[in-house]
Design a protein around this motif. Structure first.
Motif, PDB file in Angstrom:
ATOM      1  N   GLY A  12       0.775  -1.231   0.000  1.00 57.26           N
ATOM      2  CA  GLY A  12       0.000   0.000   0.000  1.00 57.26           C
ATOM      3  C   GLY A  12       0.802   1.274   0.000  1.00 57.26           C
ATOM      4  O   GLY A  12       0.224   2.369   0.092  1.00 57.26           O
ATOM      5  N   TYR A  13       2.118   1.191  -0.115  1.00 56.09           N
ATOM      6  CA  TYR A  13       2.947   2.390  -0.205  1.00 56.09           C
ATOM      7  C   TYR A  13       3.086   2.807  -1.668  1.00 56.09           C
ATOM      8  O   TYR A  13       2.874   2.014  -2.584  1.00 56.09           O
ATOM      9  CB  TYR A  13       4.326   2.142   0.408  1.00 56.09           C
ATOM     10  CG  TYR A  13       4.256   1.732   1.863  1.00 56.09           C
ATOM     11  CD1 TYR A  13       3.883   2.640   2.842  1.00 56.09           C
ATOM     12  CD2 TYR A  13       4.537   0.428   2.263  1.00 56.09           C
ATOM     13  CE1 TYR A  13       3.810   2.271   4.179  1.00 56.09           C
ATOM     14  CE2 TYR A  13       4.467   0.049   3.596  1.00 56.09           C
ATOM     15  CZ  TYR A  13       4.093   0.972   4.548  1.00 56.09           C
ATOM     16  OH  TYR A  13       4.008   0.603   5.856  1.00 56.09           O
ATOM     17  N   LEU A  14       3.451   4.060  -1.889  1.00 57.14           N
ATOM     18  CA  LEU A  14       3.636   4.624  -3.237  1.00 57.14           C
ATOM     19  C   LEU A  14       2.357   4.606  -4.060  1.00 57.14           C
ATOM     20  O   LEU A  14       2.403   4.748  -5.284  1.00 57.14           O
ATOM     21  CB  LEU A  14       4.755   3.881  -4.002  1.00 57.14           C
ATOM     22  CG  LEU A  14       6.122   3.800  -3.327  1.00 57.14           C
ATOM     23  CD1 LEU A  14       7.110   3.026  -4.202  1.00 57.14           C
ATOM     24  CD2 LEU A  14       6.664   5.192  -3.028  1.00 57.14           C
ATOM     25  N   LYS A  15       1.192   4.443  -3.401  1.00 60.98           N
ATOM     26  CA  LYS A  15      -0.045   4.288  -4.164  1.00 60.98           C
ATOM     27  C   LYS A  15      -0.462   5.568  -4.878  1.00 60.98           C
ATOM     28  O   LYS A  15      -1.273   5.516  -5.813  1.00 60.98           O
ATOM     29  CB  LYS A  15      -1.162   3.815  -3.242  1.00 60.98           C
ATOM     30  CG  LYS A  15      -1.438   4.709  -2.038  1.00 60.98           C
ATOM     31  CD  LYS A  15      -2.435   4.064  -1.095  1.00 60.98           C
ATOM     32  CE  LYS A  15      -2.648   4.901   0.161  1.00 60.98           C
ATOM     33  NZ  LYS A  15      -3.583   4.229   1.103  1.00 60.98           N
ATOM     34  N   GLY A  16       0.094   6.712  -4.487  1.00 65.49           N
ATOM     35  CA  GLY A  16      -0.234   7.949  -5.172  1.00 65.49           C
ATOM     36  C   GLY A  16       0.584   8.192  -6.423  1.00 65.49           C
ATOM     37  O   GLY A  16       0.385   9.194  -7.116  1.00 65.49           O
ATOM     38  N   LEU A  17       1.494   7.280  -6.729  1.00 64.16           N
ATOM     39  CA  LEU A  17       2.374   7.451  -7.885  1.00 64.16           C
ATOM     40  C   LEU A  17       1.993   6.486  -9.001  1.00 64.16           C
ATOM     41  O   LEU A  17       1.638   5.332  -8.740  1.00 64.16           O
ATOM     42  CB  LEU A  17       3.832   7.197  -7.487  1.00 64.16           C
ATOM     43  CG  LEU A  17       4.424   8.100  -6.404  1.00 64.16           C
ATOM     44  CD1 LEU A  17       5.819   7.618  -6.043  1.00 64.16           C
ATOM     45  CD2 LEU A  17       4.449   9.551  -6.864  1.00 64.16           C
ATOM     46  N   PRO A  18       2.082   6.920 -10.256  1.00 65.47           N
ATOM     47  CA  PRO A  18       1.847   5.986 -11.357  1.00 65.47           C
ATOM     48  C   PRO A  18       2.973   4.960 -11.419  1.00 65.47           C
ATOM     49  O   PRO A  18       4.056   5.184 -10.847  1.00 65.47           O
ATOM     50  CB  PRO A  18       1.857   6.893 -12.591  1.00 65.47           C
ATOM     51  CG  PRO A  18       2.709   8.061 -12.189  1.00 65.47           C
ATOM     52  CD  PRO A  18       2.444   8.272 -10.731  1.00 65.47           C
TER      53      PRO A  18
END
Length: 552
Positions: A274-280
């Motif tokens: 669930g980390y980096l979920k804001g990045l494409p």
């Protein structure tokens, strides 16, 4: 080692008196029932001190001999020096493994590579969660570090409580994950802590380690004004740094591509949790040439000058997909680990030779440590108030500086080295015994002793070379033809000295008594001595020597 009424003891097999190869053991011993707990199981690297070695790990023989008494292995976080040896040493331990979701995701990939993913009993414990491994009652405390989900381990036993910090810092804005749980630390301190077993990496550094938020701000400002291709290298495990670099790239109108296997693995593990979920999704190396130079940022492995890393190959201009040159920039968002200065310098020299501009932490605020400086250590002692302190995770100068600080904070410190067994309770702590320790080398897909015959031979070959002779002898002891000599690293095949050594070797062999030439073992030993003598006369070196004796 046994106390008549039981005892609580600590034993580091690796990671104390050195940085890396962390393998720690706790023993709770009550009459007729001895139990051990393992904490962390990591690797180290050979570096310039051991150029013949890539990967090292602590020899687990002591606890492997007692694995029926080993209640489990707990991983504090997913850095290589704490988790990297599990896939190689677990077959000797055969115990259950406990880790947070992120560390478990990293570990599963490592276990899959060694074919153990379906064999290891891997239990996932939530950050801040508890584990009951009687007689040890364990609880995680969330700590900030340069990797997600770092945990300090509270070890409750009938004889007292130990706090094993793992790696940590007091970062008020770690960006990924919460800050260190100071309230939980203070609550623990109020209840009473027998001993603090604590990270010493930055115990010589005054002040504070700094915050990831400051690095994010500075990276964004730097990258926004650059033209040409931009490459950034950092520790692959620093997911917050990966996110900061990606956000800085987005602000500058750049797409991000990953170059290097460890970065791809860490990216996959982070997204799984669930980390980096804001990045494409990041681009691959194959996509780089499809993006204009002013619109690409390459996140690349190799911040420590590792010779097979993506950045080292780019610097040597032999990477199959990525190139950098005049007008491009490489940012080293990392610190120099002691011992890697020469390797990093070589990579940087090669980049500059190609016209690449460099930015490092020496001239820009683009890196902060994941380990506590002295102000943070003082704060931890104020919160936890331990009676005793055991500095670990550092070389002797770090341990000594930490011990001095612990004493100033009101704790009584004890300095150990790998193999020391310290009884923490009952009574005043004391080193009561020692355990055999050693290092294992990962040699391809096998483990060999660091100081065994294989690595001793490797070191001799590294510095003195190797020479091999093939010698044909009939049953009567007559030498047939001329010996064949091969000396890689010493003599070129066309070198006139090769023929001269072969001739001198032949002359010595022909002078041996006939009865010796008829007996294989004696002749082989005499032949090795003769070859060593012939080469010594010519080159003044003592290489590894072998003779292939062919009886016809």
């Amino acid at each position: 080692m046994d106390s008549e009424n039981g005892d609580l003891a600590f034993l580091p097999l690796g990671g104390t008196g050195e940085i890396g190869m962390n393998l720690n053991l706790y023993r709770y011993n009550e009459p007729g029932k001895e139990r051990w707990l393992a904490v962390d199981c990591g690797i180290g690297f050979g570096g310039s001190e051991h150029p013949e070695v890539d990967v090292l790990m602590a020899d687990p023989a002591f606890i492997a001999d007692r694995r029926d008494k080993l209640v489990g292995l707990v991983i504090t976080h997913a850095h290589e020096d704490h988790i990297g040896a599990v896939a190689w040493l677990w077959p000797r331990l055969k115990c259950a493994v406990y880790a947070t979701p992120f560390a478990a995701a990293v570990l599963r990939r490592k276990l899959a590579e060694t074919g153990l993913v379906n064999q290891v009993r891997l239990h996932v414990i939530a950050p801040g969660g508890s584990i009951d491994l009687s007689p040890f009652r364990l609880r995680f405390i969330r700590m900030a570090h340069s990797i997600p989900e770092a945990q300090a381990l509270v070890i409750d036993t009938p004889l007292g409580t130990v706090l094993h910090t793992g790696d940590w810092k007091l970062d008020p804005t770690p960006l990924i994950g919460p800050p260190s749980d100071e309230a939980a630390l203070a609550e623990l301190g109020a209840k009473g802590v027998l001993a603090l077993v604590c990270d010493s990496t930055n115990a010589m550094v005054e002040g504070h380690s700094g915050s990831e938020r400051d690095v994010r701000r500075n990276l964004s400002a730097l990258i926004r004004d650059l033209s040409g291709r931009v490459a950034v290298t950092c520790f692959a495990s620093n997911v917050a740094r990966m996110e900061s670099i990606a956000l800085a790239a987005r602000d500058a109108g750049r797409s991000v591509a990953l170059a290097g296997r460890s970065l791809r693995n860490m990216d996959a593990a982070a997204r799984d949790c669930g980390y980096l979920k804001g990045l494409p999704p990041f681009l691959t190396e194959d996509d780089i040439d499809d993006v204009p130079d002013d619109n690409i940022l390459i996140l690349v492995t190799g911040s420590q000058g590792e010779p097979r890393s993506a950045l080292a190959r780019i610097a040597q201009d032999n990477h199959p997909r990525v190139s950098l040159g005049e007008g491009d920039t490489v940012i080293f968002s990392s610190r120099v680990i002691p011992g890697n200065e020469r390797a990093i310098g070589t990579v940087q020299d090669n980049l500059i030779r190609h016209g690449v501009r460099l930015m490092t932490d020496q001239d820009h605020m683009i890196h902060v440590s994941g380990h506590p400086a002295r102000d943070e250590l003082r704060r931890l002692y104020t919160l936890v108030k331990p009676r005793y302190a055991v500095p670990v995770h550092g070389e002797w100068r770090h341990l000594s500086a930490h011990a001095e600080l612990a004493r100033e904070a009101g704790a009584t410190p004890f300095l150990l080295e790998d193999g020391d067994i310290i009884s923490l309770a009952p009574g005043r702590p004391a080193i009561i015994d020692s355990a055999p320790v050693g290092k294992l080398v990962l040699d391809g897909t096998r483990l060999v002793p660091m100081h065994g015959e294989v690595m001793s031979a490797r070191r001799r070959m590294l510095f003195n070379g190797l020479i091999v002779a093939s010698l044909a002898v009939d049953q009567a002891g007559t030498i047939l033809g001329r010996p064949r000599i091969s000396a890689p690293g010493l003599l070129d095949p066309e070198d006139v000295e090769t023929d001269r050594v072969a001739g001198e070797f032949l002359d010595i062999m022909r002078d041996l008594p006939a009865n010796l030439r008829r007996e294989d073992s004696g002749l082989a030993e005499a032949a090795r001595a003769a070859l060593r003598r012939a080469l010594g006369r010519r080159l003044g070196k003592r290489p590894m020597v072998d003779v292939h004796l062919i009886r016809v």
